[in-house]
Design an enzyme around this catalytic site. Structure first.
Site, PDB file in Angstrom:
ATOM      1  CE  LYS A 155      -8.021  31.888 -34.605  1.00  7.68           C
ATOM      2  NZ  LYS A 155      -7.572  30.517 -34.694  1.00  7.68           N
ATOM      3  CE  LYS A 164     -10.044  28.271 -26.752  1.00  2.57           C
ATOM      4  NZ  LYS A 164     -10.821  27.052 -26.672  1.00  2.57           N
ATOM      5  CE  LYS A 209      -1.530  25.053 -26.546  1.00  2.00           C
ATOM      6  NZ  LYS A 209      -2.533  24.020 -26.340  1.00  2.00           N
TER       7      LYS A 209
END
Ligand code: TRP
Length: 335
Positions: free
Chosen positions: A197, A200, A115
């Site tokens: 994966k 979102k 992040k």
């Protein structure tokens, strides 16, 4: 233990649009757990502000997520469904636990590294101590089990270490939580890149099926899903795109991979993809209808929000008062 049941805690962030992967991999399994466990399912809005959010959007998404929990079948009378920000104990315990967590430990968190790389202009202290807030979420309810995906295992491991460290100093204050490894939720991969994966935050919207996608969009995305040139329906790692579609089909229809392969033996990918789209729509259409219905019941949802916040607050305070006493804070006068 609460009401003679073990305690289960999990949470989701209200950022981004939830995908079929979130539903099949997590939410769907939560529903089966509420008889066996005393469950707390939080909308972790405090975690969300570690990256910049538009306030109105965050508020709306948080409400949608809470409504989705209920629409998906979590009974809000049996499960404590609430906003993290409504229970002040999360922040209070997080502060205390911050003082029992080492910089070195937080520096090793891979999610922080990812992040920080992604939000290089806003590497705030909250992003760094995010796992401590997560530990507080879990430990606040004396949680026994936490259903989490593999990407959160490192945070859970840290939570266990913090709990044990605290217990070693002050005696048995916290239950040391375990990962919940039950019937594993289907791991759903991107429709455009089956090695990744379904996420979102995927930049390619065709890679993910969003829970709010309409029927045509779902069908279009399924038909466009990346497969291979074998032209033969088999369930193998050599055909990862197809394998993923079979997983989706099975998770939605309740069939096994063997059954699916038999069902479509000798047929083309086109026919199968259409069946996948239909099976997904058979799940999503009723879910969306339920969402719409509940969104209209504002008073009911507001009541759930209030009652469950009170319930969560009650259990949170029990732990918090104990911890405050242990670390040496003065006794509180009744205010
Ligand atoms: N960090 C989790 C995620 O991004 C969400 C979360 C916050 C959570 N607190 C939690 C999950 C406590 C399980 C338990 O997915």
């Amino acid at each position: 233990m609460i009401n003679d049941k073990k305690v289960l805690f999990s949470g989701m962030q209200a950022t981004g649009n939830l995908t079929l992967g979130n539903y099949l991999g997590a939410l769907k399994n939560w529903i089966t757990l509420s008889d066996e466990y005393e469950c707390f399912y939080s909308v972790v809005d405090m975690h969300s502000i570690t990256v910049r959010q538009d306030p109105a959007t965050l508020r709306k998404r948080a409400r949608n997520l809470l409504t989705l929990y209920i629409s998906a079948g979590l009974d809000p009378e049996k499960n404590c469904i609430y906003y993290q920000s409504h229970v002040s104990g999360h922040a209070e315990l997080a502060w205390i636990l911050n003082c029992f967590t080492y910089m070195g430990e937080l520096n090793r968190m891979t999610q922080f590294k990812d992040k920080a790389a992604k939000h290089a202009d806003n590497i705030n202290a909250g992003l760094f101590t995010y796992p401590v807030l997560m530990a507080a979420d879990i430990l606040l309810y004396q949680t026994d089990v936490v259903p989490v995906g593999i990407d959160q295992m490192q945070h859970l491991e840290l939570t266990r270490n913090i709990a044990e460290r605290f217990n070693n100093i002050y005696g048995d204050v916290f239950t040391v939580p375990e990962a919940y490894i039950g019937k594993v939720g289907a791991k759903i991969m991107s429709l455009q890149d089956p090695t990744k994966k379904m996420s979102k935050s995927d930049e390619n919207p065709n890679g993910s099926i969003y829970l709010m996608d309409d029927a045509d969009t779902v069908m279009r995305k399924c038909k466009r899903a990346v497969t291979d040139s074998e032209g033969c329906i088999r369930y193998t790692d050599e055909q990862p795109g197809l394998k993923n579609l079979i997983n989706i089909y099975c998770a939605c229809s309740g069939k096994t991979a063997d059954e699916a392969v038999k069902e479509f033996e000798g047929q083309g990918y086109g026919v199968f993809k259409e069946a996948v789209g239909e099976s997904v729509n058979a799940i999503l259409q009723p879910l969306q209808a339920k969402m719409k219905e509940l969104e209209k019941e504002k008073g009911y949802i507001d009541k759930i929000i209030k009652e469950n916040a009170e319930k969560a607050q009650y259990y949170a305070n029990k732990t918090l008062r104990k911890v405050q006493k242990k670390v040496g804070f003065p006794e509180r006068p009744r205010i």
